[in-house]
Design a protein around this motif. Structure first.
Motif, PDB file in Angstrom:
ATOM      1  N   HIS A   1      44.522 -39.955  62.633  1.00 21.59           N
ATOM      2  CA  HIS A   1      45.328 -39.493  61.504  1.00 21.59           C
ATOM      3  C   HIS A   1      44.632 -39.786  60.185  1.00 21.59           C
ATOM      4  CE1 HIS A   1      48.649 -39.889  58.507  1.00 21.59           C
ATOM      5  NE2 HIS A   1      49.012 -38.742  59.054  1.00 21.59           N
ATOM      6  N   THR A   2      44.105 -40.993  60.043  1.00 21.41           N
ATOM      7  CA  THR A   2      43.384 -41.356  58.818  1.00 21.41           C
ATOM      8  C   THR A   2      42.190 -40.444  58.602  1.00 21.41           C
ATOM      9  OG1 THR A   2      44.068 -43.673  58.987  1.00 21.41           O
ATOM     10  CG2 THR A   2      42.104 -43.202  57.677  1.00 21.41           C
ATOM     11  N   ALA A   3      41.458 -40.156  59.675  1.00 25.72           N
ATOM     12  CA  ALA A   3      40.256 -39.321  59.563  1.00 25.72           C
ATOM     13  C   ALA A   3      40.593 -37.903  59.117  1.00 25.72           C
ATOM     14  CB  ALA A   3      39.506 -39.301  60.898  1.00 25.72           C
TER      15      ALA A   3
ATOM     16  N   VAL B   1      43.385 -36.721  57.647  1.00 26.44           N
ATOM     17  CA  VAL B   1      44.018 -36.657  56.325  1.00 26.44           C
ATOM     18  C   VAL B   1      42.983 -36.925  55.231  1.00 26.44           C
ATOM     19  CG1 VAL B   1      45.717 -37.776  54.826  1.00 26.44           C
ATOM     20  CG2 VAL B   1      46.319 -37.208  57.173  1.00 26.44           C
ATOM     21  N   SER B   2      42.058 -37.838  55.485  1.00 21.42           N
ATOM     22  CA  SER B   2      41.000 -38.121  54.507  1.00 21.42           C
ATOM     23  C   SER B   2      40.125 -36.908  54.276  1.00 21.42           C
ATOM     24  CB  SER B   2      40.145 -39.296  54.982  1.00 21.42           C
ATOM     25  OG  SER B   2      40.916 -40.476  55.075  1.00 21.42           O
ATOM     26  N   ALA B   3      40.015 -36.059  55.281  1.00 24.54           N
ATOM     27  CA  ALA B   3      39.203 -34.853  55.158  1.00 24.54           C
ATOM     28  C   ALA B   3      39.952 -33.710  54.486  1.00 24.54           C
ATOM     29  CB  ALA B   3      38.721 -34.412  56.535  1.00 24.54           C
ATOM     30  N   GLY B   4      41.231 -33.906  54.186  1.00 23.26           N
ATOM     31  CA  GLY B   4      41.991 -32.880  53.491  1.00 23.26           C
ATOM     32  C   GLY B   4      42.953 -32.101  54.354  1.00 23.26           C
TER      33      GLY B   4
ATOM     34  N   ASP C   1      34.886 -34.393  58.185  1.00 24.92           N
ATOM     35  CA  ASP C   1      34.245 -34.617  56.890  1.00 24.92           C
ATOM     36  C   ASP C   1      33.349 -33.446  56.512  1.00 24.92           C
ATOM     37  OD1 ASP C   1      35.518 -37.023  56.571  1.00 24.92           O
ATOM     38  OD2 ASP C   1      33.780 -38.277  57.037  1.00 24.92           O
TER      39      ASP C   1
ATOM     40  N   ARG D   1      35.536 -30.814  55.135  1.00 28.44           N
ATOM     41  CA  ARG D   1      35.966 -31.155  53.769  1.00 28.44           C
ATOM     42  C   ARG D   1      34.857 -30.842  52.776  1.00 28.44           C
ATOM     43  NH1 ARG D   1      35.793 -37.193  53.149  1.00 28.44           N
ATOM     44  NH2 ARG D   1      33.580 -36.570  53.186  1.00 28.44           N
TER      45      ARG D   1
ATOM     46  N   LYS E   1      35.354 -37.867  63.054  1.00 26.69           N
ATOM     47  CA  LYS E   1      35.358 -38.010  61.596  1.00 26.69           C
ATOM     48  C   LYS E   1      34.275 -37.141  60.969  1.00 26.69           C
ATOM     49  CE  LYS E   1      35.475 -41.536  57.968  1.00 26.69           C
ATOM     50  NZ  LYS E   1      34.566 -40.829  57.058  1.00 26.69           N
TER      51      LYS E   1
END
Length: 415
Positions: free
Chosen positions: A292-294, A296-299, A402, A405, A398
């Motif tokens: 989830h963190t990965a 969401v961090s990517a947009g 990434d 993103r 990730k």
């Protein structure tokens, strides 16, 4: 012609399979099955006394008391859903999105299936106003809606419906005279059980809810098919129970004797089973949180996973980057991510979502892939995400997100 049945995903109409835990079979379960392997027969239709008593005890510990006359066992939840849909008749309503295996069984019986939007905070249950409007529209068009299938702990969204959202949905269904099937397969996989309020629809509407639990959710491996259903009290429940047994008899849907032995061992939840379930839930909760963190961090967008071994991701914000790779819909996205991640990433269209929406379900079990020894280490480690094979899988995931993103940022028009 576009490929629609990549390995591990199944055809759009009937797949994909439920998320697997990716772990070795509990040794105590293997021993029970092996000891019963010489029993070549099967349980009576609906389950024998020992299996039904074990099922009753399982539900009693969850506040849903029932006698054996209100319980049925079958070789997997799909056969129960077929029998229930055939017994109830009429049109079927399901949330959008919903578990991939719900709608095909209604279609198999020639029953129309209508998808209903879910509230913003969760999946698995319909928005009450959308439900009322859908029922009204279906009836105006000559339809006969009788059945609503829902799930508090949901596949594919991995959310747990809060009591207020569930109560509103159940109340709307009751007002329209619908029978409810509550799929509680993932009930025992809630990531934070002490912090998550769980209510079953059967507690709110005891005379119109049938509960179905596939033991593959937490207790048995998916290749050992066994599921249980609990019917409501009263004439409605009695009649439905009898009709379901008729359908199961016609299907020859009996639980194999060795699998029944394993279920009879697992359902009373002895210490080895409860310890394994708890360890498995902790492991998948950690992996799901990292995924989830990965994403969401990517947009991308995703509700925080609360149950199960999966999460549901909306890559709509990365549409421009995906378009540069030829991804225009959920099927394209499924094929793109499956190839990039090296694991199945079934698109949202398989769960009744819009084909044009760029959504996928990601399963955490696929990120644990390794030898039996590595998998056992995942269960016992206090830092499973740091184990080399898990760490590599998460780094790959990730990196894929990434890169998307970064591509999206390059495609953004200058301000």
């Amino acid at each position: 012609m576009r490929r629609t049945d990549p390995e591990g995903q199944g055809p759009v109409r009937y797949g994909p399979p439920s998320p697997d835990d990716g772990l070795p079979v509990l040794p105590e379960l293997s021993a029970v099955l092996a000891a019963a392997a010489a029993r070549g027969g099967s349980e009576p239709v609906g389950g024998g006394p020992g299996l039904l008593d074990a099922a009753c005890g399982h539900w009693a510990r969850r506040g849903l008391s029932a006698g054996p006359e209100r319980v049925v066992a079958a070789p997997g939840a799909p056969s129960l859903l077929v029998a229930l849909t055939a017994a109830l008749g009429g049109d079927v309503l399901v949330p959008r999105p919903c578990a991939a295996w719900w709608a095909p069984y209604a279609r198999l019986l020639g029953r129309p299936v209508f998808h209903v939007a879910t509230p913003a905070e969760c999946g698995g249950v319909p928005d009450p106003y959308a439900l009322l409007e859908t029922v009204r529209r279906v009836r105006d068009e000559g339809g006969d809606p009788r059945l609503l299938v829902l799930s508090v702990a949901d596949d594919p969204t991995a959310t747990v419906a809060p009591p207020e959202a569930l109560h509103e949905a159940v109340e709307a269904a009751a007002d329209e005279g619908l029978h409810l099937i509550s799929d509680e397969t993932w009930r025992d996989t809630v990531h934070a059980p002490h912090d998550t309020m769980w209510l079953s629809p059967a507690e709110m509407l005891p005379d119109r809810v049938t509960v179905v639990t596939d033991l593959a959710g937490a207790l048995l491996p998916p290749g050992w098919p066994a599921a249980i259903a609990r019917f409501p009290e009263g004439d409605v429940g009695d009649g439905l129970h009898a009709r379901v047994l008729d359908v199961l008899t016609a299907l020859g849907a009996r639980v194999a004797a060795p699998v029944a032995a394993a279920a009879c061992y697992a359902l009373p939840e002895p210490a080895p089973v409860t310890d394994r379930v708890a360890a498995t839930v902790r492991l998948h909760a950690r992996v799901a949180a990292a995924v989830h963190t990965a994403v969401v961090s990517a947009g991308a967008l995703a509700r925080p996973p609360q149950a199960g071994r999966h999460l549901y991701v909306d890559l709509g914000p990365l549409r421009s980057a995906l378009g540069a790779h030829g991804v225009g819909d959920a099927q394209d996205l499924e094929e793109f991510l499956t190839a990039r991640l090296g694991m199945p990433a079934p698109g949202g269209h398989r769960f009744g979502d819009d084909l044009g929406a760029l959504r996928v379900r990601l399963s955490t079990g696929a990120l644990l892939a390794g030898t039996d020894g590595e998998l056992e280490e995942c269960l016992s480690s206090t830092t499973p995400l740091e184990l080399p094979h898990v760490h590599r899988a998460l780094i790959t995931l990730k990196s894929v997100f990434d890169d998307l993103r970064d591509d999206a940022q390059r495609w953004e028009p200058p301000r």
